[in-house]
Design a protein around this motif. Structure first.
Motif, PDB file in Angstrom:
ATOM      1  N   THR A  49       0.686  -1.174  -0.034  1.00 54.26           N
ATOM      2  CA  THR A  49      -0.137  -0.433   0.025  1.00 54.26           C
ATOM      3  C   THR A  49       0.858   1.188  -0.176  1.00 54.26           C
ATOM      4  OG1 THR A  49      -1.906  -1.114   1.511  1.00 54.26           O
ATOM      5  CG2 THR A  49      -2.115   1.231   1.532  1.00 54.26           C
ATOM      6  N   LYS A  50       1.938   1.210   1.047  1.00 49.88           N
ATOM      7  CA  LYS A  50       2.982   2.258   1.263  1.00 49.88           C
ATOM      8  C   LYS A  50       3.724   2.730  -0.244  1.00 49.88           C
ATOM      9  CE  LYS A  50       4.789   1.258   4.885  1.00 49.88           C
ATOM     10  NZ  LYS A  50       5.733   1.433   6.051  1.00 49.88           N
ATOM     11  N   PHE A  51       4.067   1.356  -1.016  1.00 45.12           N
ATOM     12  CA  PHE A  51       4.968   1.775  -2.113  1.00 45.12           C
ATOM     13  C   PHE A  51       3.457   2.447  -3.512  1.00 45.12           C
ATOM     14  CE2 PHE A  51       6.298   0.199  -6.041  1.00 45.12           C
ATOM     15  CZ  PHE A  51       7.673   0.101  -5.982  1.00 45.12           C
ATOM     16  N   ALA A 209       7.385  -6.029 -14.779  1.00 47.72           N
ATOM     17  CA  ALA A 209       8.207  -5.599 -15.679  1.00 47.72           C
ATOM     18  C   ALA A 209       9.809  -4.665 -15.362  1.00 47.72           C
ATOM     19  CB  ALA A 209       7.652  -4.825 -16.984  1.00 47.72           C
ATOM     20  N   LEU A 210       9.349  -4.050 -14.584  1.00 49.18           N
ATOM     21  CA  LEU A 210      10.730  -3.074 -13.961  1.00 49.18           C
ATOM     22  C   LEU A 210      10.209  -3.610 -12.870  1.00 49.18           C
ATOM     23  CD1 LEU A 210      10.212  -0.506 -16.949  1.00 49.18           C
ATOM     24  CD2 LEU A 210      11.727  -1.780 -16.678  1.00 49.18           C
ATOM     25  N   GLY A 211       9.693  -4.158 -11.922  1.00 46.17           N
ATOM     26  CA  GLY A 211       9.753  -3.920 -10.498  1.00 46.17           C
ATOM     27  C   GLY A 211      11.115  -4.651  -9.438  1.00 46.17           C
ATOM     28  N   THR A 218       3.218  -3.307  -6.324  1.00 47.51           N
ATOM     29  CA  THR A 218       2.181  -2.244  -6.337  1.00 47.51           C
ATOM     30  C   THR A 218       0.582  -2.737  -5.853  1.00 47.51           C
ATOM     31  OG1 THR A 218       1.113  -2.786  -8.327  1.00 47.51           O
ATOM     32  CG2 THR A 218       2.755  -0.757  -7.723  1.00 47.51           C
ATOM     33  N   ILE A 219      -0.434  -3.186  -5.430  1.00 47.97           N
ATOM     34  CA  ILE A 219      -1.278  -3.846  -4.957  1.00 47.97           C
ATOM     35  C   ILE A 219      -2.211  -4.418  -5.766  1.00 47.97           C
ATOM     36  CG2 ILE A 219      -3.755  -3.472  -3.902  1.00 47.97           C
ATOM     37  CD1 ILE A 219      -2.883  -1.262  -2.594  1.00 47.97           C
ATOM     38  N   GLU A 220      -2.241  -3.929  -7.657  1.00 50.37           N
ATOM     39  CA  GLU A 220      -2.489  -3.777  -8.801  1.00 50.37           C
ATOM     40  C   GLU A 220      -1.748  -5.596  -8.357  1.00 50.37           C
ATOM     41  OE1 GLU A 220      -4.743  -4.352 -11.938  1.00 50.37           O
ATOM     42  OE2 GLU A 220      -4.525  -2.576 -10.072  1.00 50.37           O
TER      43      GLU A 220
END
Length: 531
Positions: A49-51, A209-211, A218-220
């Protein structure tokens, strides 16, 4: 003055709500012991959530902050290639993420062009494209050009009379920006910021792809991992509800900040009258145009350069490529027609309410139209799969499901693109039309169509390209017999056929720009023939 409110928008909003609620309800029914309090007690949920908030905030500040001087420069300057640059601006947001990432990696990757150039001087690449750096770079690449185009559209609504008056009064650039142009930008900024923020907040393919690992999730992406890999519907539903609540609060807050200004009847023209133009002003505008060009053009050029290889003729002459292309065109055509149709229906109702000072109702019906921004597309697709599998063979309805999901995904862009132009037009001409008894199709043909053909062309082409490049819906329902070009590209990348993937990437890129140009040409040409 509009006295009778068109009801078609209300029925469309009810259908959209029923569609989304049914899909989300099917997912929730498979998670009977849902406990939202787990979000506060689980460190992993707090981290994602924070990220999500952190990267979305930074991405929005960079994208929209730089879009203001870029849009201002593009509004004041005419130069060779400006029309093509604006078409590329519109295509970056809806460009298939894998194509954009392919181009960014070719420039900024660890083995990309920049790293090889610096290696000639024994200098290491000062940053890694994976992690937060890559996410911000990709989000700015995709969102900055489109934000600039939306703000440019707001600046283009400044009437010719005001440009002439500013020049006649000898206004400086700063005073003209402060008193004439900034009110137009300020009106559009909440919409643009909200759109960019929620796109970044719900980012999926870019982060995947780039995380660079669990640290940048992310949440998604967490929803995807829970449903796709673990088939943990409980965790997926929990994260989906949490994201919908957060995005819902954000969407309502953004609409509260957005207050349309009144527009007087006047002539709108593309002709600009510069005030006290100096070498400093030209240098300032040129700097921002060069900056955005250097951000957008090199990755796209690398996609084209990489796509010209020994596999080009083999791929372009293969049956799977053409089958995927025709499927993409059919899906994109139907999805964009539906998206523009229901978008106009919603805006006709919301516009009538705004003219009757019923802004609360107008805000809510437009919020329903952008519900896909607060409801992850993956959640809708998964919910539809769970809902329909008890009644029929879901994959036999894959074509229609993908069209429906893509229509919803394109609808926010239609609403954001057409909302302000439609409202301004009605504010300008409602009394003239009423005095002439001009209503219905006659009013649309003589007034609405002539004034709105360009934003309508933009809304249609963006919807088309978004559906053409979508991977989220087709990834769940696609198969060997039913696949689009993005799914075909994903399969080629998964099997490490990089040269063939590069050919498909450049095909998608050229197709997006070509279709955008063709649609704008056809809309403009048809209008000239009728006038």
């Amino acid at each position: 003055m509009i006295k009778k409110t068109p009801k078609v928008g209300v029925w469309v909003a009810i259908l959209i709500t029923a569609f989304v609620v049914s899909a989300v309800g099917a997912l929730l029914s498979n998670a009977p012991s849902l406990d939202i309090s787990q979000v506060w007690s689980d460190p992993y949920y707090w981290h994602v959530t924070k990220f999500s908030f952190y990267q979305a905030t930074l991405s929005t500040l960079l994208s929209v902050g730089f879009a203001i001087p870029i849009a201002h420069a593009l509004c004041r300057r005419q130069f060779f290639g400006r029309a093509l640059l604006l078409r590329l601006f519109a295509s970056t947001l809806v460009l298939p993420v894998l194509v954009g990432v392919f181009g960014l990696l070719a420039i900024y990757g660890n083995s990309g062009w920049l790293a090889k150039f610096l290696a000639n001087f024994d200098i290491e690449l000062p940053f890694s494209i994976y992690g937060l750096n890559g996410i911000l770079l990709a989000h700015v690449f995709f969102n900055l050009p489109y934000a600039s185009r939306l703000l440019l559209q707001a600046l283009d609504t400044v009437p010719t009379e005001q440009h002439k008056l500013c020049a006649h009064l000898g206004m400086s650039h700063w005073n003209k920006f402060k008193w004439v142009e900034w009110p137009r930008l300020r009106q559009q900024l909440p919409h643009v910021c909200g759109l960019v923020f929620m796109l970044c907040f719900t980012s999926f393919a870019t982060v995947m792809a780039l995380g660079g690992g669990p640290k940048s999730t992310t949440i998604e992406l967490a929803i995807y991992q829970a449903i796709k890999f673990d088939f943990d519907l409980q965790a997926g539903a929990l994260l989906a509800i949490w994201q919908m609540l957060l995005c819902g609060v954000l969407a309502v807050s953004i609409q509260r900040l957005s207050k349309p200004i009144s527009v007087t009847a006047s002539q709108l023209s593309e002709e600009k009258y510069l005030v006290k133009d100096s070498w400093w002003s030209k240098a300032w505008d040129s700097f921002w145009i060069i900056v955005v060009s250097m951000l957008v053009l090199p990755p796209l050029a690398m996609v084209i350069f990489s796509g010209i290889n020994s596999q080009a003729l083999i791929v372009l002459s293969s049956e799977p490529f053409w089958a995927a292309l025709m499927t993409s065109v059919r899906v994109a055509s139907l999805a964009s027609i539906i998206a523009v149709g229901i978008g106009i229906a919603i805006l006709l109702t919301s516009r009538a309410w705004r003219l009757q000072n019923k802004n609360f109702r107008a805000d809510k019906i437009e919020l329903i139209g952008t519900i896909i921004l607060v409801t992850p597309g993956l959640v809708i697709s998964t919910g539809l799969f769970l809902l329909l599998r008890s009644f029929t063979d879901v994959f036999s309805l894959a074509f229609f499901i993908v069209i429906a999901v893509n229509s919803l995904m394109a609808l926010p862009y239609v609403i954001k693109t057409l909302a302000q132009p439609m409202l301004h037009l009605s504010q300008q001409y409602q009394y003239v039309c009423a005095s002439l008894g001009m209503t219905g199709f006659t009013r649309f043909r003589l007034v609405e169509w002539r004034a709105l053909r360009k934003p309508m062309a933009q809304a249609f082409s963006i919807s088309f390209m978004l559906a053409m490049g979508d991977l989220s819906a087709i990834a769940l329902f696609g198969s060997h017999d039913f696949r689009t070009l993005p799914l075909y590209l994903f399969q080629l990348l998964g099997s490490y056929q990089m040269e063939a993937a590069a050919v498909v990437s450049v095909s998608l890129l050229l197709l997006s720009v070509g279709i955008f140009s063709l649609i704008e040409f056809l809309f403009t040409r048809s209008s000239k023939l009728k006038s």
